[in-house]
Every structure is written in structure tokens, then in C-alpha cells.
Design a protein around this motif. Structure first.
Motif, PDB file in Angstrom:
ATOM      1  N   LYS A 284      13.896  13.018 -13.612  1.00 55.38           N
ATOM      2  CA  LYS A 284      14.481  11.679 -13.446  1.00 55.38           C
ATOM      3  C   LYS A 284      13.612  10.855 -12.059  1.00 55.38           C
ATOM      4  N   MET A 285      13.573  11.794 -11.201  1.00 61.59           N
ATOM      5  CA  MET A 285      12.783  10.978 -10.150  1.00 61.59           C
ATOM      6  C   MET A 285      11.269  10.562 -10.257  1.00 61.59           C
ATOM      7  N   VAL A 286      10.475  11.440 -11.162  1.00 57.06           N
ATOM      8  CA  VAL A 286       9.168  10.886 -11.587  1.00 57.06           C
ATOM      9  C   VAL A 286       9.052   9.667 -12.522  1.00 57.06           C
ATOM     10  N   SER A 287      10.218   9.976 -13.211  1.00 59.41           N
ATOM     11  CA  SER A 287      10.282   8.860 -14.469  1.00 59.41           C
ATOM     12  C   SER A 287      10.937   7.407 -13.898  1.00 59.41           C
ATOM     13  N   GLY A 288      11.845   7.730 -12.898  1.00 55.07           N
ATOM     14  CA  GLY A 288      12.453   6.389 -12.263  1.00 55.07           C
ATOM     15  C   GLY A 288      11.204   6.050 -11.190  1.00 55.07           C
ATOM     16  N   MET A 289      10.437   6.764 -10.594  1.00 55.19           N
ATOM     17  CA  MET A 289       9.463   6.016  -9.580  1.00 55.19           C
ATOM     18  C   MET A 289       8.587   5.047 -10.107  1.00 55.19           C
ATOM     19  N   ILE A 290       8.143   5.289 -11.274  1.00 58.57           N
ATOM     20  CA  ILE A 290       7.229   4.175 -12.020  1.00 58.57           C
ATOM     21  C   ILE A 290       7.843   2.659 -12.217  1.00 58.57           C
ATOM     22  N   HIS A 291       9.159   2.664 -12.436  1.00 58.44           N
ATOM     23  CA  HIS A 291      10.060   1.610 -12.240  1.00 58.44           C
ATOM     24  C   HIS A 291      10.317   0.955 -10.826  1.00 58.44           C
ATOM     25  N   ILE A 292      10.811   1.913 -10.026  1.00 57.18           N
ATOM     26  CA  ILE A 292      10.703   1.521  -8.601  1.00 57.18           C
ATOM     27  C   ILE A 292       9.449   0.703  -8.153  1.00 57.18           C
ATOM     28  N   HIS A 293       8.278   1.454  -8.560  1.00 58.56           N
ATOM     29  CA  HIS A 293       7.202   0.952  -7.981  1.00 58.56           C
ATOM     30  C   HIS A 293       6.655  -0.328  -8.471  1.00 58.56           C
ATOM     31  N   MET A 294       7.119  -0.549  -9.865  1.00 56.51           N
ATOM     32  CA  MET A 294       6.934  -1.856 -10.461  1.00 56.51           C
ATOM     33  C   MET A 294       7.611  -3.011  -9.919  1.00 56.51           C
TER      34      MET A 294
ATOM     35  N   THR B 297       0.910   0.259 -14.152  1.00 57.77           N
ATOM     36  CA  THR B 297       0.556   0.777 -13.074  1.00 57.77           C
ATOM     37  C   THR B 297      -0.899   0.647 -12.738  1.00 57.77           C
ATOM     38  N   PHE B 298      -1.880  -0.129 -13.274  1.00 58.33           N
ATOM     39  CA  PHE B 298      -2.996  -0.756 -13.127  1.00 58.33           C
ATOM     40  C   PHE B 298      -2.853  -1.694 -11.699  1.00 58.33           C
ATOM     41  N   ASN B 299      -1.733  -2.391 -11.561  1.00 52.65           N
ATOM     42  CA  ASN B 299      -1.508  -2.909 -10.429  1.00 52.65           C
ATOM     43  C   ASN B 299      -2.036  -2.281  -8.996  1.00 52.65           C
ATOM     44  N   CYS B 300      -1.840  -0.865  -9.256  1.00 54.07           N
ATOM     45  CA  CYS B 300      -2.479  -0.027  -7.854  1.00 54.07           C
ATOM     46  C   CYS B 300      -3.677  -0.516  -7.453  1.00 54.07           C
ATOM     47  N   LEU B 301      -4.517  -1.115  -8.305  1.00 55.32           N
ATOM     48  CA  LEU B 301      -6.017  -1.573  -7.888  1.00 55.32           C
ATOM     49  C   LEU B 301      -5.865  -2.932  -7.364  1.00 55.32           C
ATOM     50  N   ASP B 302      -4.745  -3.453  -7.154  1.00 57.08           N
ATOM     51  CA  ASP B 302      -4.565  -4.817  -6.589  1.00 57.08           C
ATOM     52  C   ASP B 302      -5.282  -5.077  -5.328  1.00 57.08           C
ATOM     53  N   MET B 303      -5.407  -3.902  -4.448  1.00 56.95           N
ATOM     54  CA  MET B 303      -6.095  -3.907  -3.175  1.00 56.95           C
ATOM     55  C   MET B 303      -7.485  -4.390  -3.389  1.00 56.95           C
ATOM     56  N   LEU B 304      -8.293  -4.188  -4.444  1.00 59.66           N
ATOM     57  CA  LEU B 304      -9.606  -4.416  -4.683  1.00 59.66           C
ATOM     58  C   LEU B 304      -9.780  -6.051  -4.533  1.00 59.66           C
ATOM     59  N   THR B 305      -8.809  -6.852  -4.673  1.00 63.61           N
ATOM     60  CA  THR B 305      -9.064  -8.372  -4.405  1.00 63.61           C
ATOM     61  C   THR B 305      -9.172  -8.800  -2.946  1.00 63.61           C
ATOM     62  N   PHE B 306      -8.825  -7.838  -2.015  1.00 63.36           N
ATOM     63  CA  PHE B 306      -9.244  -7.822  -0.634  1.00 63.36           C
ATOM     64  C   PHE B 306     -10.577  -7.625  -0.246  1.00 63.36           C
TER      65      PHE B 306
ATOM     66  N   ILE C  71       0.855  -1.362  -0.243  1.00 63.82           N
ATOM     67  CA  ILE C  71       0.105   0.016  -0.140  1.00 63.82           C
ATOM     68  C   ILE C  71       0.751   1.420  -0.126  1.00 63.82           C
ATOM     69  N   PHE C  72       1.940   1.290   1.106  1.00 66.12           N
ATOM     70  CA  PHE C  72       2.694   2.483   0.989  1.00 66.12           C
ATOM     71  C   PHE C  72       3.506   2.660  -0.639  1.00 66.12           C
ATOM     72  N   ALA C  73       3.882   1.513  -1.230  1.00 62.52           N
ATOM     73  CA  ALA C  73       4.520   1.685  -2.483  1.00 62.52           C
ATOM     74  C   ALA C  73       3.630   2.357  -3.275  1.00 62.52           C
ATOM     75  N   HIS C  74       2.271   1.729  -3.326  1.00 62.83           N
ATOM     76  CA  HIS C  74       1.514   2.244  -4.274  1.00 62.83           C
ATOM     77  C   HIS C  74       1.169   3.818  -3.872  1.00 62.83           C
ATOM     78  N   PHE C  75       1.075   4.190  -2.682  1.00 59.92           N
ATOM     79  CA  PHE C  75       0.876   5.598  -2.168  1.00 59.92           C
ATOM     80  C   PHE C  75       1.792   6.537  -2.845  1.00 59.92           C
ATOM     81  N   ILE C  76       3.216   6.083  -2.544  1.00 55.72           N
ATOM     82  CA  ILE C  76       4.319   7.133  -3.124  1.00 55.72           C
ATOM     83  C   ILE C  76       4.261   7.151  -4.593  1.00 55.72           C
TER      84      ILE C  76
END
Length: 291
Positions: free
Chosen positions: A89-99, A267-276, A59-64
Motif C-alpha cells: 500500500k505504501m509503495v503504491s500510494g507513494m506514486i500518487h503522493i509524488h505526482m 514519473t518521468f517528471n523526476c527528470l524535471d531538474m534537467l531544465t535547470f 527534489i525531496f519529493a522526487h528523492f522519497i
């Protein structure tokens, strides 16, 4: 005249990509924020465990990551970047970090739930609550301190004789030439691990179903494994297509716009919490209102 027509064609194509990316990131931002809010409400009434701590990290990873999405919407909406190269660079790199963080946390959740079925153990002693907390602290120290330093120092660097257009962002395709091997390894690893975990998870569900076909849906273990299967499907749907395309894109960086679309789909994996979410969610929400 040909060059003029070609320029118009490319401009129109890029505009179409921008619209697509705007729609995708807008949906992810809105739906992701809602699902995270609901999940945080659920976790308040849940007992602390290694799995719940891992879910909280997810959740925290999705939030960031979601904090950086408005900057992407701003760029694709205005088609201009005025926030500086380092923040780009930070915004661009964050999507890879999140993934990759999401992928790692999915692996931890899945292995924790699969381990008892394949190793005949009720629980993994190495994933107690204290160990999970310590691991979480170490992980976030690395992510929030070390990785930004790496991003600012090395990510997206071009040759010395080339300069950046500071009004453009997420245009780091040329910098991939120095990390081709790493990209090949990461993409192959993600594809293989996702497929293997999906096969193992499907096998566990098949075994549980055969044990009690009539009452399997009421079993707590079956329900937990079914949610785990949802995680593996998220990995297959969100991550695998991007990494399959990336294996081709590494040598064909002129397809950067298409790569950005595939990347946005991860980034649609941000919706993974819906599985709960389920009946229990509504009971908890109603109970919270009553209080």
C-alpha cells in the motif's frame, strides 16, 4: 481449449506490460537519480529564496519516491510480492503522493513567477523565505505522518467478504468504487489547471519576446519564464494524459494494466531538474572539482 488460449493470451499480455514497466521505472530511477544529484550540487551555491526552497521540496519529493522504485522493479521483475500488504500500500500510494505533490509544487513555482506579470508586483510578499520554510515543514509533517496513516487505514481497502492475494501488489482497482467522485474531481482539476497555467505562461513569454525580439534570450526574466514553460510542458506531457485516461478508467477498471503504464509515465517528471541544467551547471561542477 478456448479458456486455455485466453489464459495464455492474458498471461502474455501481462508479461508485455511488466517488461514495459520495468524499462520505464529503470530509466526513471537511473536518470532521476543523476539529475537530482546534479541539481543538489547546483543548489549548494545558490542563494536561499522562496523559489529555491520550493525547488528543494520538489527534489525531496522526487528523492522519497525514487526510494520506492526499486520495490516496483523487484515486483515487476519477479512477478511476486513477498513484502506484506501494508508495504505494498505504501509503495503504491507513494506514486500518487509524488505526482500530486509535484503538481502542487509546480503550481507554486509557476504562480510565483507569473504573479508579477499579471498583478504588476515585483514579488509576492506572502512567499518570503520564512513563510516558505514554515510551509515546507507543515507540508512534510502532513505527508510523512498523516498520509501514511490514511494509506494504511483506508487506501486499497476491499469489501469485507473479499480477501487479498498477498503475492500480488498494485491491484487496488476494485477499491476505487468508493472514491469515484474524488477521482473525477482531481483528474478534472489537474487537466484544467495544467492547461490554464500553460496558456498563461505562453502569453508571458510572447509578451517578453515582443518587447525585445533581438535580446530576449539574454534577459534573465525571459530565461526564468522559459524554464517555467518547461514545467508546464512537463505537466502537460506527464500528468494530463494519465488523468484524461483516468476519467475513462474510473468506470472501466478492467484496464488496470494500461492504467499502470499511464501512471508510470507520470514519473518521468523526476527528470524535471534537467531544465535547470546548462552552461552554469558545468562551470559550477568544474569549479567544484578545482576546489
Amino acid at each position: 481449449m478456448f479458456n486455455t488460449l485466453l489464459g495464455c493470451r492474458l498471461g502474455t499480455t501481462f508479461t508485455q506490460y511488466r517488461i514495459t514497466l520495468l524499462v520505464i521505472y529503470s530509466v526513471v530511477l537511473v536518470c532521476g537519480s543523476i539529475s537530482l544529484s546534479l541539481m543538489m550540487h547546483i543548489l549548494k551555491s545558490s542563494a536561499a529564496s522562496a523559489t529555491s526552497i520550493t525547488v528543494f521540496n520538489l527534489i525531496f519529493a522526487h528523492f522519497i519516491f525514487l526510494l520506492t522504485v526499486p520495490f516496483r522493479l523487484y515486483y515487476y521483475g519477479t512477478n511476486e510480492w513477498n513484502l506484506g500488504l501494508n508495504w505494498c500500500k505504501m509503495v503504491s500510494g507513494m506514486i500518487h503522493i509524488h505526482m500530486y505533490m509535484s503538481f502542487l509544487l509546480y503550481m507554486i513555482i509557476l504562480i510565483t513567477r507569473l504573479w508579477p506579470h499579471y498583478c504588476r508586483m515585483r514579488q509576492m510578499d506572502s512567499l518570503g523565505r520564512m513563510q516558505a520554510l514554515i510551509g515546507s515543514v507543515v507540508m512534510w509533517v502532513v505527508v510523512l505522518v498523516l498520509i501514511p496513516c490514511i494509506i494504511f487505514s483506508f487506501y486499497g481497502n476491499k469489501d469485507k467478504d473479499k480477501t487479498y492475494n498477498t503475492t500480488r501488489c498494485f491491484d487496488f482497482a476494485e477499491s476505487m468504487s468508493s472514491t469515484k467522485e474524488l477521482n473525477y474531481i482531481l483528474s478534472t482539476l489537474v487537466i484544467v489547471v495544467a492547461i490554464v497555467l500553460t496558456a498563461l505562461q505562453a502569453n508571458v513569454l510572447y509578451v517578453l519576446y515582443n518587447k525585445d525580439r533581438q535580446g530576449c534570450t539574454s534577459q534573465q526574466d525571459f530565461g526564468a519564464q522559459l524554464k517555467s514553460l518547461c514545467f508546464t510542458l512537463i505537466m502537460l506531457v506527464c500528468f494530463v494524459p494519465y488523468h484524461i485516461f483516468r476519467l475513462y478508467y474510473i468506470e472501466h477498471t478492467y484496464l488496470q494494466n494500461i492504467n499502470e503504464v499511464f501512471l508510470s509515465l507520470t514519473t518521468f517528471n523526476c527528470l524535471d531538474m534537467l531544465t535547470f541544467l546548462g552552461r552554469r551547471t558545468f562551470h559550477i561542477c568544474l569549479r567544484g572539482r578545482g576546489v
